[in-house]
Scaffold this motif. Structure first.
Motif, PDB file in Angstrom:
ATOM      1  N   ILE A 166      15.910  30.731  31.752  1.00  0.00           N
ATOM      2  CA  ILE A 166      16.689  30.322  32.870  1.00  0.00           C
ATOM      3  C   ILE A 166      18.097  29.777  32.316  1.00  0.00           C
ATOM      4  O   ILE A 166      17.723  28.777  31.391  1.00  0.00           O
ATOM      5  CB  ILE A 166      15.889  29.134  33.703  1.00  0.00           C
ATOM      6  N   VAL A 167      19.251  30.228  32.762  1.00  0.00           N
ATOM      7  CA  VAL A 167      20.345  29.946  32.366  1.00  0.00           C
ATOM      8  C   VAL A 167      21.140  29.436  33.504  1.00  0.00           C
ATOM      9  O   VAL A 167      21.324  29.960  34.330  1.00  0.00           O
ATOM     10  CB  VAL A 167      21.322  30.711  31.539  1.00  0.00           C
ATOM     11  N   ASP A 168      21.701  28.163  33.545  1.00  0.00           N
ATOM     12  CA  ASP A 168      22.500  27.729  34.616  1.00  0.00           C
ATOM     13  C   ASP A 168      23.936  28.303  34.627  1.00  0.00           C
ATOM     14  O   ASP A 168      24.322  29.048  33.765  1.00  0.00           O
ATOM     15  CB  ASP A 168      22.250  26.155  34.787  1.00  0.00           C
ATOM     16  N   GLU A 169      24.722  27.746  35.660  1.00  0.00           N
ATOM     17  CA  GLU A 169      26.207  28.218  35.675  1.00  0.00           C
ATOM     18  C   GLU A 169      26.950  28.054  34.311  1.00  0.00           C
ATOM     19  O   GLU A 169      27.922  28.686  34.189  1.00  0.00           O
ATOM     20  CB  GLU A 169      26.914  27.708  36.837  1.00  0.00           C
ATOM     21  N   GLU A 170      26.802  26.916  33.966  1.00  0.00           N
ATOM     22  CA  GLU A 170      27.410  26.460  32.725  1.00  0.00           C
ATOM     23  C   GLU A 170      27.057  27.139  31.219  1.00  0.00           C
ATOM     24  O   GLU A 170      27.591  26.884  30.372  1.00  0.00           O
ATOM     25  CB  GLU A 170      27.611  24.854  32.618  1.00  0.00           C
TER      26      GLU A 170
ATOM     27  N   VAL B 288      23.942  26.660  30.143  1.00  0.00           N
ATOM     28  CA  VAL B 288      22.831  25.992  29.337  1.00  0.00           C
ATOM     29  C   VAL B 288      21.521  26.265  29.812  1.00  0.00           C
ATOM     30  O   VAL B 288      21.217  26.472  30.946  1.00  0.00           O
ATOM     31  CB  VAL B 288      23.135  24.467  29.680  1.00  0.00           C
ATOM     32  N   GLU B 289      20.695  26.628  28.643  1.00  0.00           N
ATOM     33  CA  GLU B 289      19.290  27.217  28.958  1.00  0.00           C
ATOM     34  C   GLU B 289      18.620  25.899  29.238  1.00  0.00           C
ATOM     35  O   GLU B 289      18.600  24.777  29.231  1.00  0.00           O
ATOM     36  CB  GLU B 289      18.870  27.646  27.697  1.00  0.00           C
ATOM     37  N   ARG B 290      17.863  26.264  30.532  1.00  0.00           N
ATOM     38  CA  ARG B 290      16.986  25.298  31.294  1.00  0.00           C
ATOM     39  C   ARG B 290      15.684  25.685  31.320  1.00  0.00           C
ATOM     40  O   ARG B 290      15.265  26.881  31.139  1.00  0.00           O
ATOM     41  CB  ARG B 290      17.528  25.130  32.763  1.00  0.00           C
ATOM     42  N   THR B 291      14.573  24.754  31.582  1.00  0.00           N
ATOM     43  CA  THR B 291      13.154  25.119  31.596  1.00  0.00           C
ATOM     44  C   THR B 291      12.952  25.502  33.136  1.00  0.00           C
ATOM     45  O   THR B 291      13.739  25.209  33.823  1.00  0.00           O
ATOM     46  CB  THR B 291      12.220  23.852  31.281  1.00  0.00           C
ATOM     47  N   ALA B 292      11.768  25.741  33.335  1.00  0.00           N
ATOM     48  CA  ALA B 292      11.303  26.171  34.896  1.00  0.00           C
ATOM     49  C   ALA B 292      11.649  24.747  35.827  1.00  0.00           C
ATOM     50  O   ALA B 292      11.723  24.978  36.839  1.00  0.00           O
ATOM     51  CB  ALA B 292       9.997  26.585  34.909  1.00  0.00           C
ATOM     52  N   SER B 293      11.066  23.644  35.249  1.00  0.00           N
ATOM     53  CA  SER B 293      11.421  22.513  36.012  1.00  0.00           C
ATOM     54  C   SER B 293      12.790  21.762  35.976  1.00  0.00           C
ATOM     55  O   SER B 293      13.141  20.707  36.516  1.00  0.00           O
ATOM     56  CB  SER B 293      10.497  21.421  35.336  1.00  0.00           C
ATOM     57  N   GLY B 294      13.770  22.670  35.357  1.00  0.00           N
ATOM     58  CA  GLY B 294      15.325  22.180  35.662  1.00  0.00           C
ATOM     59  C   GLY B 294      15.670  21.218  34.451  1.00  0.00           C
ATOM     60  O   GLY B 294      16.773  20.844  34.410  1.00  0.00           O
ATOM     61  N   ARG B 295      14.807  21.008  33.465  1.00  0.00           N
ATOM     62  CA  ARG B 295      15.431  20.073  32.309  1.00  0.00           C
ATOM     63  C   ARG B 295      15.810  21.068  31.343  1.00  0.00           C
ATOM     64  O   ARG B 295      15.843  22.070  31.019  1.00  0.00           O
ATOM     65  CB  ARG B 295      14.086  19.285  31.588  1.00  0.00           C
ATOM     66  N   LYS B 296      17.005  20.305  30.369  1.00  0.00           N
ATOM     67  CA  LYS B 296      17.521  20.898  29.405  1.00  0.00           C
ATOM     68  C   LYS B 296      16.563  21.476  28.393  1.00  0.00           C
ATOM     69  O   LYS B 296      15.848  20.634  27.690  1.00  0.00           O
ATOM     70  CB  LYS B 296      18.785  20.154  28.841  1.00  0.00           C
ATOM     71  N   LYS B 297      16.702  22.762  28.064  1.00  0.00           N
ATOM     72  CA  LYS B 297      15.839  23.174  27.152  1.00  0.00           C
ATOM     73  C   LYS B 297      16.047  22.546  25.650  1.00  0.00           C
ATOM     74  O   LYS B 297      17.226  22.752  25.300  1.00  0.00           O
ATOM     75  CB  LYS B 297      15.665  24.642  26.995  1.00  0.00           C
ATOM     76  N   ARG B 298      15.099  22.282  24.757  1.00  0.00           N
ATOM     77  CA  ARG B 298      15.235  21.609  23.659  1.00  0.00           C
ATOM     78  C   ARG B 298      15.444  22.781  22.581  1.00  0.00           C
ATOM     79  O   ARG B 298      15.049  23.808  23.089  1.00  0.00           O
ATOM     80  CB  ARG B 298      14.083  20.981  23.125  1.00  0.00           C
ATOM     81  N   LYS B 299      16.327  22.632  21.626  1.00  0.00           N
ATOM     82  CA  LYS B 299      16.800  23.559  20.577  1.00  0.00           C
ATOM     83  C   LYS B 299      15.546  24.124  19.783  1.00  0.00           C
ATOM     84  O   LYS B 299      15.555  25.234  19.324  1.00  0.00           O
ATOM     85  CB  LYS B 299      17.709  23.062  19.722  1.00  0.00           C
ATOM     86  N   ASP B 300      14.550  23.203  19.682  1.00  0.00           N
ATOM     87  CA  ASP B 300      13.375  23.640  18.772  1.00  0.00           C
ATOM     88  C   ASP B 300      12.266  24.199  19.571  1.00  0.00           C
ATOM     89  O   ASP B 300      11.369  24.399  19.108  1.00  0.00           O
ATOM     90  CB  ASP B 300      12.765  22.215  17.898  1.00  0.00           C
TER      91      ASP B 300
END
Length: 583
Positions: free
Chosen positions: A83-87, A89-101
């Protein structure tokens, strides 16, 4: 809330979050906290944990299995769509910013810093100081953790070499650490990256703390008092035990052989005797006596000095470099000119000589070296105006042996012009600043009462600036005193260091000189970073070289001094085969 009371949307969100947790657990061996892939390096370890240790993550407690599950283990979660937002940034299914690791990515292997990265690294320190996040953003190719690790190594390297911190970094603290606090030279990081303990320093400070003779010839020094004041209070003495009467007589103790004498330490071997300030000490002295006598001024006996002295910074620089290279006493001549009309000696150059002595408290010039020096002086049109030697670890006060030697040299060279003596003290731990102490003396012949002809007298000198040397009017003096090129001066200093490439008492430059930089005698306090002998040497030589203002007045490049030192120390690193941190 019971699972039966959940609405479908809430249940779906919780399931998605649990799936994310399962992905991280699988990527890092099932652990929820994760030290995996983040092993500590040099930049993250130091005695000051707040400066170097990374943030510790709390281990998450294992969740109990759902009701009705026999094993209590969660079934493997299905992978979720990207999931990638308009900016972007990759997001999780719950809307949180996905960690790099996330996704099982492991830490990349360390890679060497490129030349371009090193350039940006220095630029970042000059621009942002200790704002590590901005520094990392400027780098673009390194994260803040990698940047701080590299920065700590860089700071220790600067401290070892005696170089100052970048101005922007020093604004947030003058310590050579990530936080700006003072660097502990005995910390694991400092020892791992170059700092080495000095047994001579340890013994000297131990003598200070135990109330011994801190600085020979001067009683307890101010450095000793400062160290003693900073030392922890001694442990209280145990309470006395009342003696009890013995019921039976003890059997006589067996006689044991006396212990073998302990070999004197290096510090004890080099330590001279206490200063003798009176004339009587000279009545029956031999040339081997090491009693020190502080020179008197001509004014103190109601006399005028027979001549004045001006000394060039080039001569001081070469003498100082020579004294730092060896823990034995070194020796050499000073060449210059005698102005009979104005009764003035002008010292232009220093000519280091080889010594044939093998102790730290005596020196004798090698005859072949002496002949070569005299020939070099004649070619330059100079005459011997002084001789110099060093007192490696104690004050530049003449001993009776020094006075004996100078008496012989005066008789040898003083037919046409006066000759004085110079003593350089490079590694005396009671110095107020890293700049070596330099004193000059002559003998009071025919100027005082009968019997005082052997009394050392102070020779007051004026140290010329590089601008003074560049603007000398007489053609003969200008040729000798004019500042040399960077290459010529660096080559002259390199030749001095080459004399000690294989010398058994060559200075170990990465050893500690003392655990502070400056000593305030009045307040008995210390300040500044710890200094190795390399750092001490660089600071002392830098004080003899032109600063930006003096360089401009002498028509020299603003980086004249830095270029000379960089070239000289890089040469020493190559020929001495010792990693001094220079390219």
């Amino acid at each position: 809330m019971a699972s039966a009371d959940m609405d479908p949307e809430t249940a779906a969100l919780i399931a998605a979050m649990q799936a994310e947790d399962a992905e991280y657990a699988a990527a890092y061996g099932g652990g929820g906290g994760g030290g995996g892939g983040y092993g500590g390096g040099f930049g993250d370890s130091d005695s000051d944990s707040s400066d170097y240790s990374g943030r510790s993550r709390k281990k998450s407690k294992k969740k109990k299995g759902k009701a009705g599950s026999s094993s209590g283990r969660r079934a493997p979660a299905k992978s979720t769509p990207k999931i990638v937002d308009e900016e972007g940034v990759e997001r999780t299914a719950s809307g949180r910013k996905k960690r790099k690791d996330a996704g099982g990515q492991m830490r990349q292997k360390p890679r060497a810093w490129t030349e371009e990265e090193e350039k940006k690294f220095l630029e970042a320190l000059d621009m942002y100081g200790r704002d590590w996040h901005k520094c990392a953003e400027h780098m673009q190719t390194r994260e803040s953790k990698a940047f701080t690790s590299h920065a700590q190594k860089h700071f220790i390297k600067l401290c070892l070499q005696g170089k100052p911190l970048p101005a922007k970094v020093a604004e947030s603290g003058e310590g050579y650490t990530l936080s700006g606090k003072p660097l502990d030279p005995n910390s694991a990081a400092a020892l791992a990256y170059g700092f080495k303990p000095d047994t001579q320093l340890t013994e000297g400070l131990a003598g200070v703390l135990s109330g011994g003779d801190a600085n020979p010839g001067e009683g307890t020094s101010d450095a000793a008092a400062a160290a003693a004041a900073a030392a922890p209070a001694p442990a209280p003495a145990p309470a006395p035990v009342k003696p009890t009467k013995e019921k039976k007589r003890k059997a006589p103790e067996k006689q044991t052989a006396p212990p073998e004498p302990v070999e004197p330490t290096e510090y004890a071997k080099n330590r001279p005797k206490r200063e003798n300030a009176g004339r009587k000490g000279y009545e029956n002295m031999t040339s081997e006596s090491l009693d020190l006598t502080r020179p008197r001024t001509f004014a103190s006996i109601g006399k005028k000095a027979p001549y004045t002295v001006r000394i060039s910074p080039r001569a001081l620089l070469t003498m100082d470099a020579h004294a730092h290279c060896c823990t034995n006493e070194v020796i050499g001549y000073l060449g210059g000119m005698w102005d009979d009309e104005n009764k003035e000696l002008i010292v232009a150059r220093a000519f280091p000589a080889k010594s044939i002595s093998d102790t730290g408290t005596s020196c004798e010039m090698d005859p072949e070296s002496e002949v070569a020096i005299k020939e070099a002086m004649e070619e330059l049109g100079l005459c011997v105006v002084a001789w110099y030697h060093s007192h490696p670890i104690f004050k530049p006060i003449p001993s009776s042996k020094d006075i004996d030697n100078h008496n012989n040299i005066e008789n040898l060279f003083s037919d046409e012009n006066p000759v004085f003596a110079t003593i350089v003290s490079p590694y005396d731990i009671s110095l107020e600043a890293p700049t070596s102490a330099v004193n000059h003396f002559c003998l009071g012949k025919n100027v005082s009462k009968a019997g005082d002809g052997q009394m050392p007298m102070v020779v007051e000198s004026t140290e010329m600036s590089w601008a003074d040397c560049a603007n000398v009017k007489p053609a003969g003096q200008a040729a000798m005193l004019g500042p040399p090129s960077i290459e010529e001066l660096a080559e002259e200093l390199a030749a001095v260091s080459d004399m000690y490439v294989s010398h058994p008492r060559r200075a170990r430059l990465l050893e500690m000189w003392r655990p502070f930089c400056n000593l305030d005698v009045a307040s008995k306090s210390t300040s500044g970073p710890p200094l190795t002998k390399l750092g001490k040497m660089r600071r002392s030589l830098a004080a003899r070289l032109p600063d930006a203002e003096d360089a401009k007045a002498a028509n020299l490049d603003a980086k004249y001094g830095d270029e000379v030192l960089e070239t000289m120390f890089a040469h020493m690193q190559k020929t001495w085969k010792e990693d001094l941190g220079y390219a």
